[in-house]
Design a protein around this motif. Structure first.
Motif, PDB file in Angstrom:
ATOM      1  N   ALA B 364     -17.724  -9.885 -11.777  1.00 52.42           N
ATOM      2  CA  ALA B 364     -17.571 -11.301 -12.103  1.00 52.42           C
ATOM      3  C   ALA B 364     -16.229 -11.613 -12.755  1.00 52.42           C
ATOM      4  N   SER B 365     -15.165 -11.107 -12.157  1.00 54.73           N
ATOM      5  CA  SER B 365     -13.845 -11.520 -12.632  1.00 54.73           C
ATOM      6  C   SER B 365     -13.760 -13.034 -12.468  1.00 54.73           C
ATOM      7  N   MET B 366     -13.025 -13.693 -13.382  1.00 57.46           N
ATOM      8  CA  MET B 366     -13.017 -15.161 -13.316  1.00 57.46           C
ATOM      9  C   MET B 366     -12.404 -15.668 -12.014  1.00 57.46           C
ATOM     10  N   GLU B 367     -11.422 -14.964 -11.493  1.00 57.36           N
ATOM     11  CA  GLU B 367     -10.954 -15.310 -10.146  1.00 57.36           C
ATOM     12  C   GLU B 367     -11.835 -14.559  -9.160  1.00 57.36           C
ATOM     13  N   PRO B 368     -12.608 -15.271  -8.354  1.00 54.65           N
ATOM     14  CA  PRO B 368     -13.379 -14.550  -7.345  1.00 54.65           C
ATOM     15  C   PRO B 368     -12.417 -13.986  -6.298  1.00 54.65           C
ATOM     16  N   PRO B 369     -12.880 -13.067  -5.477  1.00 53.45           N
ATOM     17  CA  PRO B 369     -12.010 -12.544  -4.428  1.00 53.45           C
ATOM     18  C   PRO B 369     -11.455 -13.676  -3.559  1.00 53.45           C
ATOM     19  N   ALA B 370     -10.204 -13.549  -3.186  1.00 53.29           N
ATOM     20  CA  ALA B 370      -9.546 -14.534  -2.325  1.00 53.29           C
ATOM     21  C   ALA B 370      -8.294 -13.878  -1.775  1.00 53.29           C
ATOM     22  N   ALA B 371      -7.961 -14.171  -0.540  1.00 52.92           N
ATOM     23  CA  ALA B 371      -6.745 -13.592   0.033  1.00 52.92           C
ATOM     24  C   ALA B 371      -6.288 -14.438   1.199  1.00 52.92           C
ATOM     25  N   THR B 372      -5.008 -14.330   1.498  1.00 49.38           N
ATOM     26  CA  THR B 372      -4.384 -15.137   2.550  1.00 49.38           C
ATOM     27  C   THR B 372      -3.657 -14.218   3.524  1.00 49.38           C
ATOM     28  N   ALA B 373      -3.718 -14.547   4.793  1.00 48.50           N
ATOM     29  CA  ALA B 373      -2.985 -13.750   5.784  1.00 48.50           C
ATOM     30  C   ALA B 373      -2.408 -14.649   6.858  1.00 48.50           C
ATOM     31  N   ARG B 374      -1.294 -14.189   7.440  1.00 46.73           N
ATOM     32  CA  ARG B 374      -0.786 -14.830   8.669  1.00 46.73           C
ATOM     33  C   ARG B 374      -0.122 -13.758   9.513  1.00 46.73           C
ATOM     34  N   ILE B 375      -0.054 -14.050  10.800  1.00 43.59           N
ATOM     35  CA  ILE B 375       0.553 -13.095  11.731  1.00 43.59           C
ATOM     36  C   ILE B 375       1.606 -13.851  12.525  1.00 43.59           C
ATOM     37  N   VAL B 376       2.842 -13.412  12.411  1.00 41.04           N
ATOM     38  CA  VAL B 376       3.944 -14.061  13.120  1.00 41.04           C
ATOM     39  C   VAL B 376       4.713 -12.987  13.873  1.00 41.04           C
ATOM     40  N   ASP B 377       4.910 -13.189  15.148  1.00 42.72           N
ATOM     41  CA  ASP B 377       5.681 -12.254  15.988  1.00 42.72           C
ATOM     42  C   ASP B 377       5.198 -10.811  15.812  1.00 42.72           C
ATOM     43  N   GLY B 378       3.905 -10.639  15.812  1.00 39.26           N
ATOM     44  CA  GLY B 378       3.363  -9.284  15.751  1.00 39.26           C
ATOM     45  C   GLY B 378       3.438  -8.638  14.380  1.00 39.26           C
ATOM     46  N   ARG B 379       3.784  -9.432  13.358  1.00 38.95           N
ATOM     47  CA  ARG B 379       3.824  -8.871  12.009  1.00 38.95           C
ATOM     48  C   ARG B 379       2.853  -9.641  11.128  1.00 38.95           C
ATOM     49  N   CYS B 380       2.075  -8.902  10.368  1.00 40.93           N
ATOM     50  CA  CYS B 380       1.078  -9.540   9.511  1.00 40.93           C
ATOM     51  C   CYS B 380       1.552  -9.511   8.065  1.00 40.93           C
ATOM     52  N   GLU B 381       1.424 -10.657   7.417  1.00 43.72           N
ATOM     53  CA  GLU B 381       1.693 -10.725   5.981  1.00 43.72           C
ATOM     54  C   GLU B 381       0.410 -11.126   5.273  1.00 43.72           C
ATOM     55  N   VAL B 382       0.131 -10.446   4.174  1.00 43.91           N
ATOM     56  CA  VAL B 382      -1.074 -10.722   3.391  1.00 43.91           C
ATOM     57  C   VAL B 382      -0.640 -10.992   1.955  1.00 43.91           C
ATOM     58  N   TRP B 383      -1.289 -11.960   1.327  1.00 41.84           N
ATOM     59  CA  TRP B 383      -1.103 -12.198  -0.103  1.00 41.84           C
ATOM     60  C   TRP B 383      -2.457 -11.971  -0.752  1.00 41.84           C
ATOM     61  N   ALA B 384      -2.532 -11.041  -1.654  1.00 40.94           N
ATOM     62  CA  ALA B 384      -3.867 -10.701  -2.144  1.00 40.94           C
ATOM     63  C   ALA B 384      -3.819 -10.152  -3.569  1.00 40.94           C
ATOM     64  N   PRO B 385      -4.869 -10.459  -4.351  1.00 37.52           N
ATOM     65  CA  PRO B 385      -4.978  -9.915  -5.711  1.00 37.52           C
ATOM     66  C   PRO B 385      -5.710  -8.576  -5.656  1.00 37.52           C
ATOM     67  N   VAL B 386      -4.981  -7.532  -5.354  1.00 42.76           N
ATOM     68  CA  VAL B 386      -5.631  -6.241  -5.126  1.00 42.76           C
ATOM     69  C   VAL B 386      -5.105  -5.165  -6.071  1.00 42.76           C
ATOM     70  N   GLN B 387      -6.022  -4.337  -6.528  1.00 44.30           N
ATOM     71  CA  GLN B 387      -5.659  -3.249  -7.438  1.00 44.30           C
ATOM     72  C   GLN B 387      -5.025  -2.083  -6.690  1.00 44.30           C
ATOM     73  N   ASP B 388      -5.366  -1.947  -5.419  1.00 40.72           N
ATOM     74  CA  ASP B 388      -4.876  -0.818  -4.616  1.00 40.72           C
ATOM     75  C   ASP B 388      -4.116  -1.378  -3.416  1.00 40.72           C
ATOM     76  N   PRO B 389      -2.884  -1.811  -3.628  1.00 36.75           N
ATOM     77  CA  PRO B 389      -2.158  -2.498  -2.552  1.00 36.75           C
ATOM     78  C   PRO B 389      -2.042  -1.657  -1.287  1.00 36.75           C
ATOM     79  N   GLN B 390      -1.732  -0.377  -1.447  1.00 31.28           N
ATOM     80  CA  GLN B 390      -1.560   0.448  -0.253  1.00 31.28           C
ATOM     81  C   GLN B 390      -2.885   0.604   0.494  1.00 31.28           C
ATOM     82  N   GLY B 391      -3.969   0.702  -0.255  1.00 23.92           N
ATOM     83  CA  GLY B 391      -5.282   0.792   0.388  1.00 23.92           C
ATOM     84  C   GLY B 391      -5.562  -0.452   1.212  1.00 23.92           C
TER      85      GLY B 391
END
Ligand code: FES
Ligand code: FES
Lengths: 156, 767
Positions: B364-391
Motif C-alpha cells: 500500500a505505497s501511497m503511489e499505487p503502481p503506474a507506468a507509461t510506455a510508447r514505441i516509436v520506430d521500433g524503440r520502446c521507452e518506459v517511464w516507471a517507478p521501479v526499484q529494479d530498473p534493469q529487471g
C-alpha cells in the motif's frame, strides 16, 4: 460540458462531464499533477486542494461543484504567506520521505493554520487524521506544523 | 566471467535467485578491471556488491558532469522511494569531489546495469554497497580537476588543491572554478583505482553531517516532483485494467460494448495471461484505454467479463491457517541443529510452547503502481517507478520481443515502494498496451483496489516455538518451526519452504547460548503472489522470537532485559557460518560477523534511555525487543497504555540503532521514524485475507494504515556512534522487526494479555 474553473488565481476553461471528480480534471486535463491520487474514495487525503478556502478531497468532489469558486492547488499554495511558511518549515525539518502524500498534507495544514493559527496536538490530530502518510512522517509533520505556527505568530 | 544478468534467465530474475546462482558458480573471486567494473574471476566466494548483477561502477565519467556555469550534475543510479538515496549518494560524491552542495543537481540514471552497476534497490544495500565506489567517483573527478588546473598553469599537480568548488595554486594563490576547468578536466585520464586519494573522515564536509538539503525537497513541497503516475506524453491514452481476481485466472469471455459507450473510452484490449509461475509478468485481463483516467475507470466498471478462475479459486485464509498449523506441528528437516533439542525437550525442566501468526501483508505505497510506455520506430521507452530498473527493462524486452538496446526505462520518483515496486508487472502492462495501440503512448494507472488485490504480498507465517527451561530459568532446548510460503514460488512453480535467504532473516542466526537448538522450515504452498515487504521474513521471525523470549523470561520470573542479555552472553564476534547461516545477507562473514557486543549495546542503550524498570501507572507497560537484520542492530522499548475497550495509546518509543557509521544521519532518523510507524501498522492493523481465491480487502477502509492521530508523538531515536572503520549496515529495513514484538511485550506488561496473532485488531476489546 464546457466549464470555467478558477485555479491558482487564473481562469481556465475545461471540457468535462459534470460528475467527473475534480481530481482527474486537475491531473489529466490541466496537467496539475501535484495533486495526487491515493485511494479515490475520500480516505487518504492525497488529493486535497482548497475550494473557496476550504480543504476538499478532489477524488470525491464533482468538478461541477467547484465551478466558479476559487481553487488553490499545491502548485499555487505559495501565493499565500501561510503556504510559504508551511513549505519552508517542511524543508527545514526534512519532513518528506517519498513525498507523494505531502502535497495533500501541506494543503490540509495550510487550511488548519488559517482557521486555527495556534493548533494544539489535539487540533492537529483532528485536522490531519484524514491524510495518510505510508512512509510514516507523522512526527515531523507535527513538529513542522508547530514550527510554522510559531513563525506565523512571531513574524505576523 | 562477469556477473551480468543472464540473458536466458526468466524475466525479473530476483536478487536472491541471482545470489543462489552466484553461489552455484562454484566459488569465484574478485578482480578489478581497468574500466572501473568489478568482475568475477577466480576461485573464492564472492560477497557484497561484487555478487550483485552489474556489480559496482566507479568511473567518474559515468556519474559526474561539471558544467561551464559551475553547476555539477551527479547521476544517482539507485531509485528514490523515500529513503533519501538521491540525496545521500549524491552528497557522498559531492563531498569527495569538494563540490558545493547548493550547486549540485541530481540526475536519475535510466535502467542500464552494464553502464551504472547494480540498480536493484532492495535489501537495504544502496549505501552499504555504494559508499566506497561513490567516494572513489568523487575523488577521481576531483583529481581530474586538479590535473587540469595544474596543466593550465604549468605547475606540478602536487602544488594545487581542489577545495569547495575551485582549484587553487598554493605558490601563487591563483584560482580556477570548477566550471572554468570542466571541459579540460573531462579530457584528463581517469586515475586508476589504486591511485585515487580519498579524504580522511575528518575532512568530510557533508558525510555524517545533519541538515543536508534534500535533493527533491523543494520540488515535493511545490508539487513539481514527478512520480510514475505523473508522466504525461503528447497524445497519451489512460488505461486501467480489469485483472483476474484469482491468481492464475484468465479471461474466458468479455463484452466491451457498454465500456466503449462510455464517453472518452477509446479502445478495449485484452492482455494475455501468462502460465505460472507468476514472476513479474502482467496478470492478464482486459484493459480500457481512454482520454482520461476517469473515463477508463468508468469504462472498466461497464465491462462484462466471464473469468476462468483456475486452480486457486478455493484458496481461503481459514483453511490456509490449518495448513500452516499442520506444517508446524509435525517434525521436519532441520536447517540448524545444535545438540539434540528433541531429546532435551522430552527431558526434565519446564516446557513452554507458543505459536505466533503473521498474516499476509500488502505494501500500500501511497503511489499505487503506474507506468507509461510508447514505441516509436521500433524503440520502446518506459517511464516507471521501479526499484529494479534493469529487471523491468529485461521484462519489457522479453514481452515485446525486442532487443535490450531498443528498450529504455526511465526511472521516475517512486511514491513509496517498500518492496512492491521491485517487480515491474505494471510497466509490462504499459508496454503491451502501447504495442497493442500501434506504439501510442499509454499510461496504466492502478487504483487502490487494484493495488491491494494484486500485490506481491508479504507471506503469512506461522511460527511454532518450544523451549525447556533449566533450574536457573534459562533454556536448555529451543525448537523453532517457521511455516511460510516462500517468495521463490513467485519464480519457480511449486517451490515450498523458506530458502536460506528467508530463514536467514532473523531465524537461523539467533546468537543465544542454548545447548540444544533445532530450526525447521516446513514447506507450505503459495496460492498468491509472494513478494518482499520491508524487512521481509524478519517481521515474522522477529515477532515470534522476541515475543517468545519475553514469555520465557516471565515464566522464569526474570526481567526480560536481563534475561535476553544473559541469553546473548558476553560480547563476541560470531562467524555466521557457525550458526549455520551461509547467507549472511550476501555479505562476507569475516567483514560482517554477528557482533553480540553491538547487540547488547543497543539493548542497554534503548532500555537505559527509556528508563527501563521505572514504575508506570496502572494500564501502562514497557516492552522490549531487539533484532539484528541487514547488518544493523536495533532495539526498541515501547511504552503502551491500554485503555477502556482495549484502546491502545503509545505515549513513547525509544529506539537504539547501530548501522555503523551514518552517512546521512537525518535520513537514518527518518527511516527509523518511518519503520516505527510501519511496524506499528503491522502490529495493529495490517491483514490481507483470502476467500474463494480472492483478496477480501480493497482500500484503506478494510486495510487500514496508521494515521497521525494514533501515531506516537514521542519517538526518541538513539543512534550509536561509529567511526568509518566499521563497515556500513543497512538503514531502510532494520528498524521494522523489533516494533511489533516490543509493542506486544508492552501490552503483556500492561495487561497480562499475550498477543500471539497479528494484527492486534480487536483482540484487546474486553468482553
Ligand atoms: S485520493 Fe482522495 S482522499 Fe484518497
Ligand atoms: S512521504 Fe511517502 S507517503 Fe508520505
Amino acid at each position: 460540458m464546457p466549464l470555467t474553473l478558477r485555479i491558482n488565481e487564473r481562469s481556465v476553461p475545461v471540457e468535462a462531464a459534470a460528475d467527473t471528480p475534480l481530481l482527474w480534471v486537475l491531473r489529466d486535463e490541466l496537467g496539475l499533477t501535484g495533486t495526487k491520487f491515493g485511494c479515490g474514495i475520500g480516505l487518504c487525503g492525497a488529493c486535497v486542494v482548497h475550494v473557496a478556502g476550504q480543504p476538499v478531497r478532489t477524488c470525491v468532489t464533482p468538478v461541477a461543484a467547484a465551478e466558479g469558486k476559487p481553487i488553490t492547488t499545491i502548485e499555487g499554495v505559495a501565493h499565500d504567506r501561510i503556504g510559504r511558511v508551511v513549505q519552508s518549515a517542511w524543508l527545514a525539518l526534512g519532513v518528506p520521505q517519498c513525498g507523494y502524500c505531502q502535497a495533500g498534507q501541506i494543503m490540509s495544514v495550510v487550511a488548519l493554520l488559517r482557521n486555527t493559527p495556534q493548533p494544539t496536538d489535539a487540533d492537529i490530530d483532528a485536522a490531519m487524521a484524514g491524510n495518510i502518510c505510508r512512509c510514516g512522517t507523522y512526527a515531523r509533520i507535527r513538529a513542522a506544523i508547530h514550527q510554522a505556527a510559531r513563525q506565523l505568530r512571531e513574524e505576523p | 566471467m562477469s556477473p551480468q544478468r543472464n540473458a536466458d534467465a526468466p524475466h525479473g530474475l530476483t536478487r536472491r535467485e541471482v545470489l543462489k546462482g552466484a553461489a552455484a558458480m562454484g566459488g569465484l573471486a574478485l578482480c578489478l578491471r581497468e574500466s572501473g567494473r568489478i568482475v568475477l574471476a577466480s576461485q573464492a566466494p564472492v560477497y557484497g556488491v561484487a555478487a550483485e548483477p552489474g556489480g559496482a561502477v566507479d568511473n567518474p565519467l559515468v556519474f559526474v558532469a561539471i558544467h561551464p556555469d559551475d553547476t555539477v550534475t551527479i547521476t544517482v543510479h539507485r531509485p528514490e522511494m523515500g529513503q533519501g538515496i538521491r540525496t545521500s549518494l549524491a552528497l557522498v560524491v559531492a563531498d569527495e569531489l569538494e563540490a558545493s552542495w547548493p550547486r549540485v543537481r541530481v540526475a536519475q540514471a535510466p535502467a542500464d546495469q552494464a553502464r551504472y552497476g547494480n540498480e536493484d534497490t532492495d535489501g537495504s544495500r544502496s549505501m552499504r554497497h555504494f559508499f566506497e565506489p561513490m567516494r572513489r567517483v568523487g575523488a577521481a573527478a576531483r583529481m581530474m580537476l586538479e590535473s587540469a588546473a595544474a596543466a593550465r598553469w604549468g605547475v606540478p599537480v602536487g602544488e594545487v588543491t581542489a577545495e569547495h568548488q575551485e582549484v587553487r595554486h598554493h605558490g601563487s594563490d591563483r584560482r580556477l572554478s570548477y566550471g572554468e576547468l570542466a571541459a579540460q578536466a573531462a579530457r584528463e585520464s581517469v586515475p586508476r583505482r589504486e591511485q585515487v586519494r580519498l579524504k580522511s573522515p575528518a575532512q568530510f564536509r557533508y558525510i555524517g553531517q545533519r541538515n543536508t538539503r534534500l535533493a527533491d525537497g523543494a520540488d515535493i513541497v511545490c508539487g513539481r516532483a514527478a512520480y510514475g503516475i505523473d508522466t504525461r506524453l503528447e497524445g497519451m491514452l489512460y488505461a486501467v485494467v480489469a485483472r483476474p481476481a484469482v491468481l492464475g485466472g484468465k479471461v474466458a469471455h468479455f463484452d466491451a460494448e457498454a465500456a466503449l459507450a462510455v464517453p472518452g473510452v477509446v479502445k478495449v484490449v485484452e492482455i494475455p495471461s501468462y502460465p505460472p509461475p507468476p514472476q513479474a509478468y502482467p496478470l492478464g485481463g482486459v484493459a480500457v484505454l481512454a482520454r482520461n483516467t476517469w473515463a477508463a475507470i468508468k469504462g472498466r466498471e461497464a465491462l462484462k467479463i466471464r473469468w476462468d478462475e483456475g486452480p486457486n479459486r478455493r484458496f481461503d485464509s481459514r483453511q490456509f491457517g490449518e495448513v500452516l498449523e499442520r506444517a508446524v506441528r509435525n517434525p521436519g528437516k532441520a536447517v540448524r541443529n545444535d545438540g539434540d533439542a528433541m531429546a532435551a525437550l522430552r527431558g526434565a525442566g519446564r516446557r513452554i510452547e507458543a505459536e505466533y501468526y503473521l498474516p499476509f501483508l500488502a505494501h500500500a505505497s501511497m503511489e499505487p503502481p503506474a507506468a507509461t510506455a510508447r514505441i516509436v520506430d521500433g524503440r520502446c521507452e518506459v517511464w516507471a517507478p521501479v526499484q529494479d530498473p534493469q529487471g523491468t527493462r529485461d521484462l519489457v524486452t522479453g514481452l515485446l520481443g525486442m532487443k535490450e538496446a531498443d528498450v529504455t526505462v526511465h526511472v521516475t520518483l517512486l511514491g513509496g515502494a517498500f518492496g512492491r515496486k521491485s517487480l515491474g508487472d505494471f510497466a509490462g502492462e504499459a508496454a503491451l498496451l502501447s504495442k497493442a495501440m500501434g506504439g501510442a503512448p499509454v499510461r496504466v494507472t492502478w487504483t487502490r483496489e487494484d493495488d491491494i488485490r494484486h500485490d506481491y504480498y508479504q507471506a503469512a507465517a506461522l511460527e511454532h516455538l518450544e523451549a525447556v527451561l533449566g533450574a536457573d530459568g534459562m533454556p536448555l532446548a529451543w525448537l523453532h518451526r517457521s511455516a511460510s510460503p516462500t517468495e521463490d514460488a513467485t519464480f519457480t512453480a511449486g517451490a515450498e519452504g523458506e530458502d536460506s535467504s528467508e530463514y536467514g532473516m532473523g531465524m537461523i542466526n539467533i546468537p543465544f547460548r542454548i545447548p540444544n537448538i533445532r530450526l525447521e522450515v516446513p514447506g507450505v504452498p503459495a496460492y498468491a503472489r509472494i513478494g518482499w515487504f520491508r524487512s521481509v521474513y524478519n517481521i515474522a521471525h522477529g515477532f515470534a522470537i522476541q515475543s517468545f523470549l519475553d514469555e520465557l523470561a516471565h515464566a522464569a520470573g526474570r526481567d526480560p532485559r536481563e534475561y535476553q542479555l544473559a541469553l546473548i552472553g558476553p560480547a563476541r564476534r560470531i562467524d555466521p557460518r557457525t550458526l549455520s547461516d551461509q547467507w549472511n545477507y550476501g555479505e562476507s562473514p569475516t567483514l560482517y560477523p554477528l557482533d553480540t557486543g553491538r547487540l547488547r549495546a543497543v539493548i542497554e542503550r534503548a532500555t537505559h534511555e527509556a528508563g527501563w524498570g521505572r514504575s508506570v501507572p496502572k494500564g501502562r507497560g514497557l516492552g522490549l525487543a531487539a533484532t539484528y537484520s541487514f547488518m544493523s542492530y536495533a532495539a526498541a522499548v515501547i511504552e503502551v497504555e491500554v485503555g477502556a475497550g482495549g484502546k491502545i495509546a503509545i505515549p513513547r518509543v525509544d529506539i537504539a540503532f547501530d548501522c555503523g557509521p551514518q552517512v546521512n544521519p537525518d535520513r537514518v532518523r527518518a527511516q527509523l521514524e518511518g519503520a516505527c510507524i510501519m511496524g506499528l501498522t503491522v502490529a495493529k492493523h495490517g491483514e490481507i485475507t483470502f476467500g474463494d481465491g480472492r483478496v477480501l480487502q480493497s482500500n484503506f477502509d478494510d486495510f487500514p494504515v496508521m494515521r497521525i492521530s494514533e501515531a506516537p508523538r514521542d519517538i526518541r531515536l538513539h543512534l550509536q556512534p561509529a567511526t568509518f572503520e566499521v563497515p556500513l549496515g543497512g538503514v531502510g529495513e532494520p528498524g521494522m522487526p523489533p516494533i511489533a514484538p516490543a509493542l506486544c511485550n508492552a501490552i503483556f506488561a500492561a495487561t497480562g494479555r499475550r498477543i500471539r496473532r497479528l494484527p492486534i485488531g480487536q483482540q484487546l476489546k474486553t468482553s
